[in-house]
Motif scaffolding. Structure first.
Motif, mmCIF file in Angstrom:
data_model
loop_
_atom_site.group_PDB
_atom_site.id
_atom_site.type_symbol
_atom_site.label_atom_id
_atom_site.label_comp_id
_atom_site.label_asym_id
_atom_site.label_seq_id
_atom_site.Cartn_x
_atom_site.Cartn_y
_atom_site.Cartn_z
ATOM 1 N N ALA A 61 0.979 -1.169 -0.003
ATOM 2 C CA ALA A 61 -0.044 -0.023 0.044
ATOM 3 C C ALA A 61 0.818 1.304 0.119
ATOM 4 C CB ALA A 61 -0.932 -0.005 1.078
ATOM 5 N N ALA A 62 0.286 2.331 -0.164
ATOM 6 C CA ALA A 62 0.959 3.652 -0.312
ATOM 7 C C ALA A 62 0.117 4.596 0.625
ATOM 8 C CB ALA A 62 0.994 4.355 -1.631
ATOM 9 N N VAL A 63 0.590 5.600 1.575
ATOM 10 C CA VAL A 63 0.100 6.193 2.532
ATOM 11 C C VAL A 63 -1.045 7.066 1.852
ATOM 12 C CG1 VAL A 63 0.045 8.100 3.996
ATOM 13 C CG2 VAL A 63 1.887 6.043 3.990
ATOM 14 N N ASP A 64 -0.607 7.490 0.620
ATOM 15 C CA ASP A 64 -1.584 8.635 -0.102
ATOM 16 C C ASP A 64 -2.791 8.052 -0.558
ATOM 17 O OD1 ASP A 64 0.425 10.563 0.211
ATOM 18 O OD2 ASP A 64 1.325 10.388 -1.776
ATOM 19 N N GLU A 65 -3.224 6.750 -0.672
ATOM 20 C CA GLU A 65 -4.161 6.122 -1.114
ATOM 21 C C GLU A 65 -5.223 5.928 -0.006
ATOM 22 O OE1 GLU A 65 -4.344 1.585 -1.807
ATOM 23 O OE2 GLU A 65 -2.252 2.438 -1.828
ATOM 24 N N LEU A 66 -4.802 6.183 1.250
ATOM 25 C CA LEU A 66 -5.714 5.901 2.359
ATOM 26 C C LEU A 66 -7.232 6.786 2.294
ATOM 27 C CD1 LEU A 66 -3.214 5.353 5.347
ATOM 28 C CD2 LEU A 66 -4.282 3.765 3.883
ATOM 29 N N PRO A 67 -7.169 7.727 2.162
ATOM 30 C CA PRO A 67 -8.237 8.651 1.897
ATOM 31 C C PRO A 67 -9.398 8.188 1.115
ATOM 32 C CG PRO A 67 -6.461 10.149 2.250
ATOM 33 C CD PRO A 67 -5.917 8.895 1.933
ATOM 34 N N GLY A 68 -8.992 7.070 0.099
ATOM 35 C CA GLY A 68 -9.879 6.799 -0.878
ATOM 36 C C GLY A 68 -10.890 5.740 -0.541
ATOM 37 N N TYR A 69 -10.812 5.203 0.913
ATOM 38 C CA TYR A 69 -11.378 4.129 1.507
ATOM 39 C C TYR A 69 -12.459 5.022 2.395
ATOM 40 C CZ TYR A 69 -7.826 1.347 -1.129
ATOM 41 O OH TYR A 69 -7.129 0.685 -2.044
ATOM 42 N N ASP A 70 -13.648 4.023 2.486
ATOM 43 C CA ASP A 70 -14.654 4.470 3.650
ATOM 44 C C ASP A 70 -14.305 3.820 4.996
ATOM 45 O OD1 ASP A 70 -16.644 5.726 1.957
ATOM 46 O OD2 ASP A 70 -16.781 3.744 1.028
ATOM 47 N N ALA A 71 -13.358 2.599 4.942
ATOM 48 C CA ALA A 71 -12.921 1.929 6.274
ATOM 49 C C ALA A 71 -11.771 1.580 6.145
ATOM 50 C CB ALA A 71 -13.942 1.088 6.640
ATOM 51 N N ILE A 72 -10.708 1.462 6.982
ATOM 52 C CA ILE A 72 -9.669 0.994 6.985
ATOM 53 C C ILE A 72 -9.349 0.081 8.233
ATOM 54 C CG2 ILE A 72 -6.981 1.430 7.243
ATOM 55 C CD1 ILE A 72 -7.546 4.088 6.192
ATOM 56 N N ILE A 73 -9.332 -1.388 8.115
ATOM 57 C CA ILE A 73 -9.029 -2.252 9.090
ATOM 58 C C ILE A 73 -7.607 -2.751 9.160
ATOM 59 C CG2 ILE A 73 -10.016 -4.494 9.928
ATOM 60 C CD1 ILE A 73 -12.414 -4.135 8.069
ATOM 61 N N ILE A 74 -6.935 -2.539 10.123
ATOM 62 C CA ILE A 74 -5.626 -2.783 10.370
ATOM 63 C C ILE A 74 -5.278 -3.969 11.102
ATOM 64 C CG2 ILE A 74 -3.452 -2.044 11.331
ATOM 65 C CD1 ILE A 74 -4.504 1.026 11.011
ATOM 66 N N GLY A 75 -4.449 -4.938 10.623
ATOM 67 C CA GLY A 75 -3.823 -5.745 11.007
ATOM 68 C C GLY A 75 -2.439 -6.035 11.410
ATOM 69 N N THR A 76 -2.269 -6.115 12.756
ATOM 70 C CA THR A 76 -0.583 -6.213 12.930
ATOM 71 C C THR A 76 -0.450 -7.183 14.065
ATOM 72 O OG1 THR A 76 1.062 -4.849 13.991
ATOM 73 C CG2 THR A 76 -1.139 -4.195 14.473
ATOM 74 N N PRO A 77 0.529 -7.829 14.008
ATOM 75 C CA PRO A 77 1.143 -8.697 14.967
ATOM 76 C C PRO A 77 1.619 -7.855 16.196
ATOM 77 C CG PRO A 77 2.854 -8.756 13.649
ATOM 78 C CD PRO A 77 1.650 -7.892 12.915
ATOM 79 N N THR A 78 1.595 -8.371 17.459
ATOM 80 C CA THR A 78 2.210 -7.694 18.594
ATOM 81 C C THR A 78 3.810 -7.469 18.627
ATOM 82 O OG1 THR A 78 1.722 -7.332 21.030
ATOM 83 C CG2 THR A 78 2.024 -9.728 20.277
ATOM 84 N N ARG A 79 4.191 -6.467 19.417
ATOM 85 C CA ARG A 79 5.425 -6.342 19.512
ATOM 86 C C ARG A 79 5.695 -5.443 20.962
ATOM 87 N NH1 ARG A 79 5.581 -9.213 15.950
ATOM 88 N NH2 ARG A 79 6.876 -8.836 13.902
#
Length: 210
Positions: A61-79
């Motif tokens: 992904a590119a940061v600049d594309e984020l506003p093009g979505y109605d929802a962003i669901i983030i998946g990340t492992p824990t640190r």
């Protein structure tokens, strides 16, 4: 139709599996779901020696594309109870979007993976919520209408904050997401998609967009 981005980082493929399940759930709720990952920061030779899953199909992904979505669901492992540095590095580049209020009113949600049952699942999701709130997003979790998180017959992931899974089988071996974990991920994707569609429809009907 809501447009949903499932944005993830996965070292060994556990979060990758959960991300695909989240996207499946969003599509079942009639959303357009796109699965993308953030860039890897570990040098390729180091990642290869560590056994990282390097053949992930999702585009970067590119940061600049984020506003093009109605929802962003983030998946990340824990640190150690917070998101992985790869995800944090990506989100740290969203300062320009923050300055323009570009993500205000978008729906945000989080899912995670930890090695063990008490390895920081809830803390990782909650600390990631902080970033979403700074960006002005509407935070959505995994409600108790998903009854799978009430089960006591097996050790599964999931909390009201978001879906999750565990990657260690308790004997130093690899544990893949259980069917129950993937079910929670699908439910979360569907739940987020329906809320995003409702908010987007409200904005189109003349309600406040932000």
């Amino acid at each position: 139709m809501a447009k949903v981005l499932v944005l993830y980082y996965s070292s060994y493929g556990h979060i990758e599996q959960m991300a695909n399940a989240v996207a499946q759930g969003a599509r079942e709720a009639h959303a357009e779901a796109v699965v993308k990952r953030v860039p890897e920061l570990v040098p390729p030779d180091v990642a290869q020696r560590a056994g990282y899953k390097l053949d992930q199909a999702a585009p970067v992904a590119a940061v600049d594309e984020l506003p093009g979505y109605d929802a962003i669901i983030i998946g990340t492992p824990t640190r150690f109870g917070t998101m992985a540095s790869q995800m944090k590095n990506f989100l740290d580049q969203a300062g320009g979007l923050w300055a323009k209020d570009a993500l205000v009113g978008k729906v945000g949600s989080v899912f995670t993976s930890t090695a063990t049952q008490h390895g920081g699942q809830e803390a990782t999701i909650l600390t990631t919520h902080v970033v979403l709130l700074h960006l002005g997003m509407v935070v959505v979790g995994l409600p108790y209408s998903f009854k799978g998180q009430l089960r006591m017959d097996q050790i599964t992931g999931g909390s009201p904050y978001g879906a999750s899974t565990m990657a260690d089988d308790g004997h130093g071996g690899d544990r893949q997401p259980l069917a129950a974990d993937l079910e929670g991920a699908r439910f979360q994707g569907s739940h987020v998609a329906r809320i995003a569609a409702a908010l987007a429809g409200h904005a189109r009907d003349g309600g406040p967009a932000q």
